[in-house]
Scaffold this motif. Sequence first.
Motif, PDB file in Angstrom:
ATOM      1  N   PHE A  12       0.804  -1.211   0.000  1.00 61.09           N
ATOM      2  CA  PHE A  12       0.000   0.000   0.000  1.00 61.09           C
ATOM      3  C   PHE A  12       0.844   1.271   0.000  1.00 61.09           C
ATOM      4  CE2 PHE A  12      -2.416  -3.413   2.002  1.00 61.09           C
ATOM      5  CZ  PHE A  12      -3.536  -3.431   1.208  1.00 61.09           C
ATOM      6  N   THR A  13       2.138   1.146   0.265  1.00 62.77           N
ATOM      7  CA  THR A  13       3.013   2.316   0.239  1.00 62.77           C
ATOM      8  C   THR A  13       3.989   2.264  -0.932  1.00 62.77           C
ATOM      9  OG1 THR A  13       4.546   1.197   1.775  1.00 62.77           O
ATOM     10  CG2 THR A  13       2.856   2.632   2.732  1.00 62.77           C
ATOM     11  N   SER A  14       3.823   1.299  -1.827  1.00 63.44           N
ATOM     12  CA  SER A  14       4.708   1.183  -2.980  1.00 63.44           C
ATOM     13  C   SER A  14       4.416   2.304  -3.975  1.00 63.44           C
ATOM     14  CB  SER A  14       4.501  -0.179  -3.655  1.00 63.44           C
ATOM     15  OG  SER A  14       5.142  -0.209  -4.918  1.00 63.44           O
ATOM     16  N   LEU A  15       5.455   3.006  -4.398  1.00 67.04           N
ATOM     17  CA  LEU A  15       5.284   4.080  -5.379  1.00 67.04           C
ATOM     18  C   LEU A  15       4.875   3.520  -6.737  1.00 67.04           C
ATOM     19  CD1 LEU A  15       8.327   6.386  -4.492  1.00 67.04           C
ATOM     20  CD2 LEU A  15       5.945   6.602  -3.776  1.00 67.04           C
ATOM     21  N   THR A  16       5.352   2.333  -7.056  1.00 75.14           N
ATOM     22  CA  THR A  16       4.959   1.707  -8.320  1.00 75.14           C
ATOM     23  C   THR A  16       3.478   1.392  -8.328  1.00 75.14           C
ATOM     24  OG1 THR A  16       7.162   0.735  -8.564  1.00 75.14           O
ATOM     25  CG2 THR A  16       5.394  -0.235  -9.876  1.00 75.14           C
ATOM     26  N   VAL A  17       2.994   0.837  -7.233  1.00 70.00           N
ATOM     27  CA  VAL A  17       1.575   0.516  -7.127  1.00 70.00           C
ATOM     28  C   VAL A  17       0.737   1.791  -7.087  1.00 70.00           C
ATOM     29  CG1 VAL A  17      -0.175  -0.562  -5.669  1.00 70.00           C
ATOM     30  CG2 VAL A  17       2.018  -1.702  -6.025  1.00 70.00           C
ATOM     31  N   ALA A  18       1.270   2.844  -6.463  1.00 66.32           N
ATOM     32  CA  ALA A  18       0.525   4.099  -6.346  1.00 66.32           C
ATOM     33  C   ALA A  18       0.249   4.734  -7.703  1.00 66.32           C
ATOM     34  CB  ALA A  18       1.283   5.072  -5.452  1.00 66.32           C
ATOM     35  N   ASP A  19       1.064   4.414  -8.702  1.00 65.89           N
ATOM     36  CA  ASP A  19       0.855   4.963 -10.047  1.00 65.89           C
ATOM     37  C   ASP A  19      -0.281   4.271 -10.787  1.00 65.89           C
ATOM     38  OD1 ASP A  19       2.819   6.865  -9.844  1.00 65.89           O
ATOM     39  OD2 ASP A  19       4.394   5.591 -10.683  1.00 65.89           O
ATOM     40  N   LEU A  20      -0.783   3.165 -10.240  1.00 66.17           N
ATOM     41  CA  LEU A  20      -1.858   2.422 -10.895  1.00 66.17           C
ATOM     42  C   LEU A  20      -3.215   2.941 -10.440  1.00 66.17           C
ATOM     43  CD1 LEU A  20      -0.453  -1.193 -10.373  1.00 66.17           C
ATOM     44  CD2 LEU A  20      -0.219   0.215 -12.424  1.00 66.17           C
ATOM     45  N   PRO A  22      -7.107   2.225  -9.087  1.00 65.62           N
ATOM     46  CA  PRO A  22      -7.616   1.199  -8.160  1.00 65.62           C
ATOM     47  C   PRO A  22      -8.000  -0.089  -8.866  1.00 65.62           C
ATOM     48  CG  PRO A  22      -8.517   3.338  -7.583  1.00 65.62           C
ATOM     49  CD  PRO A  22      -7.769   3.524  -8.875  1.00 65.62           C
ATOM     50  N   GLU A  23      -8.556  -0.001 -10.078  1.00 59.82           N
ATOM     51  CA  GLU A  23      -8.931  -1.213 -10.810  1.00 59.82           C
ATOM     52  C   GLU A  23      -7.696  -2.032 -11.188  1.00 59.82           C
ATOM     53  OE1 GLU A  23     -12.130   1.734 -11.061  1.00 59.82           O
ATOM     54  OE2 GLU A  23      -9.987   1.804 -11.522  1.00 59.82           O
ATOM     55  N   GLN A  24      -6.641  -1.338 -11.607  1.00 56.80           N
ATOM     56  CA  GLN A  24      -5.413  -2.042 -11.986  1.00 56.80           C
ATOM     57  C   GLN A  24      -4.763  -2.703 -10.772  1.00 56.80           C
ATOM     58  OE1 GLN A  24      -3.370   1.249 -13.757  1.00 56.80           O
ATOM     59  NE2 GLN A  24      -4.612   1.208 -15.628  1.00 56.80           N
ATOM     60  N   ARG A  25      -4.838  -2.050  -9.635  1.00 58.82           N
ATOM     61  CA  ARG A  25      -4.281  -2.646  -8.412  1.00 58.82           C
ATOM     62  C   ARG A  25      -5.052  -3.912  -8.036  1.00 58.82           C
ATOM     63  NH1 ARG A  25      -3.935   2.902  -4.717  1.00 58.82           N
ATOM     64  NH2 ARG A  25      -3.196   4.249  -6.395  1.00 58.82           N
ATOM     65  N   LEU A  26      -6.379  -3.848  -8.147  1.00 61.38           N
ATOM     66  CA  LEU A  26      -7.173  -5.018  -7.771  1.00 61.38           C
ATOM     67  C   LEU A  26      -6.965  -6.159  -8.762  1.00 61.38           C
ATOM     68  CD1 LEU A  26      -9.061  -6.076  -5.673  1.00 61.38           C
ATOM     69  CD2 LEU A  26     -10.990  -5.152  -6.941  1.00 61.38           C
ATOM     70  N   THR A  27      -6.783  -5.834 -10.036  1.00 60.06           N
ATOM     71  CA  THR A  27      -6.468  -6.880 -11.007  1.00 60.06           C
ATOM     72  C   THR A  27      -5.135  -7.538 -10.664  1.00 60.06           C
ATOM     73  OG1 THR A  27      -7.725  -5.816 -12.781  1.00 60.06           O
ATOM     74  CG2 THR A  27      -5.996  -7.348 -13.440  1.00 60.06           C
ATOM     75  N   PHE A  28      -4.152  -6.726 -10.246  1.00 60.45           N
ATOM     76  CA  PHE A  28      -2.843  -7.262  -9.861  1.00 60.45           C
ATOM     77  C   PHE A  28      -2.977  -8.203  -8.672  1.00 60.45           C
ATOM     78  CE2 PHE A  28       1.518  -6.281  -7.917  1.00 60.45           C
ATOM     79  CZ  PHE A  28       2.129  -7.288  -8.633  1.00 60.45           C
ATOM     80  N   ILE A  29      -3.731  -7.794  -7.651  1.00 56.94           N
ATOM     81  CA  ILE A  29      -3.939  -8.658  -6.490  1.00 56.94           C
ATOM     82  C   ILE A  29      -4.693  -9.925  -6.894  1.00 56.94           C
ATOM     83  CG2 ILE A  29      -5.105  -8.822  -4.250  1.00 56.94           C
ATOM     84  CD1 ILE A  29      -4.600  -5.837  -3.890  1.00 56.94           C
ATOM     85  N   GLY A  30      -5.686  -9.758  -7.775  1.00 59.30           N
ATOM     86  CA  GLY A  30      -6.446 -10.919  -8.221  1.00 59.30           C
ATOM     87  C   GLY A  30      -5.595 -11.925  -8.971  1.00 59.30           C
ATOM     88  N   LEU A  31      -4.578 -11.429  -9.673  1.00 60.44           N
ATOM     89  CA  LEU A  31      -3.679 -12.346 -10.391  1.00 60.44           C
ATOM     90  C   LEU A  31      -2.964 -13.290  -9.421  1.00 60.44           C
ATOM     91  CD1 LEU A  31      -1.979 -10.158 -13.150  1.00 60.44           C
ATOM     92  CD2 LEU A  31      -3.566 -12.058 -13.473  1.00 60.44           C
ATOM     93  N   TRP A  32      -2.692 -12.818  -8.215  1.00 61.00           N
ATOM     94  CA  TRP A  32      -1.993 -13.684  -7.255  1.00 61.00           C
ATOM     95  C   TRP A  32      -2.809 -14.928  -6.954  1.00 61.00           C
ATOM     96  CZ3 TRP A  32      -0.853  -9.317  -3.154  1.00 61.00           C
ATOM     97  CH2 TRP A  32      -0.102  -8.306  -3.757  1.00 61.00           C
TER      98      TRP A  32
END
Length: 293
Positions: A12-20, A22-32
Amino acid sequence: MARIRTIKPEFFTSLTVADLTPEQRLTFIGLWTHCDDEGRAVDDARLIKAAVWPLDDRTAADVEADLAALTESSLITRYTLNRRPFLAVTGWREHQRINRPSPSRLPAPEQGEPTPTPPPTSTNDDSPPPHARLSEDSRPERNREQGKEQGTGNRDSSSELAARDADPAPQRDDVEQLCTHLADRVEANGSKRPTITKAWRTAARLMLDKDGRTTQQVHAAIDWCQDSDFWRSNVLSMPKLRDKYDTLRLQAARPAPGGNVVPINSGRPSTTDLRVAEGMSLAARLRAQEAAQ
């Protein structure tokens, strides 16, 4: 098959993730949860959409845009082997600790060739944009930062949204009035004004035609929600209003301290109300008979 995975607080504090988005972040988590125990999966947006977004109003084109953003951020690697597309989560072993992992049946990224990235949008005003000839069933690729269509500025795809929300039933004034009334109340309550969709119109028609509600009763239910605690914990839509109507009717019928109550279902006694009235009438007759004896 979905799998149980872990997520670190540093996500939640990653600068790379912060550039995404919210939908892209949830897709990334869903991929796990979608990937196998070595962080690999078949690179097909349709399969990922079905696994990660099964109940949401998102398309495979939306998920494809998410995957493109994750690739650009180096969070996933997309590759092909024998013309079959695959993807792998970058740094999988650094983030996931799996007890007795099953060997992957999919090839590793180093065994394949990197998936070619689509050509960038041309900045030459005289040349047409790459997406100028999309078919009617296609949806434009979305920009990572704004979720806008690439190559079209701030112009939204109103024709495609209208086609997706096409309603074959003839438009009805009473249905439109109910939907507009609810949208006005949502906006007045401080939320973003919702789009009146086919699902909204269908729910309104069913309340009037199948459930036997009157327009006055539905209007009263909407107004009561705005003035109650129910609205604070629910983002109301027309389908949810129909689903929760009986609950709302019972809550609205409870006397408020120092206030007057107008029941949502006034004029239409329910089966329960009729049974209670019959029971009270029977009790009165029995008491009269006992007194006469």
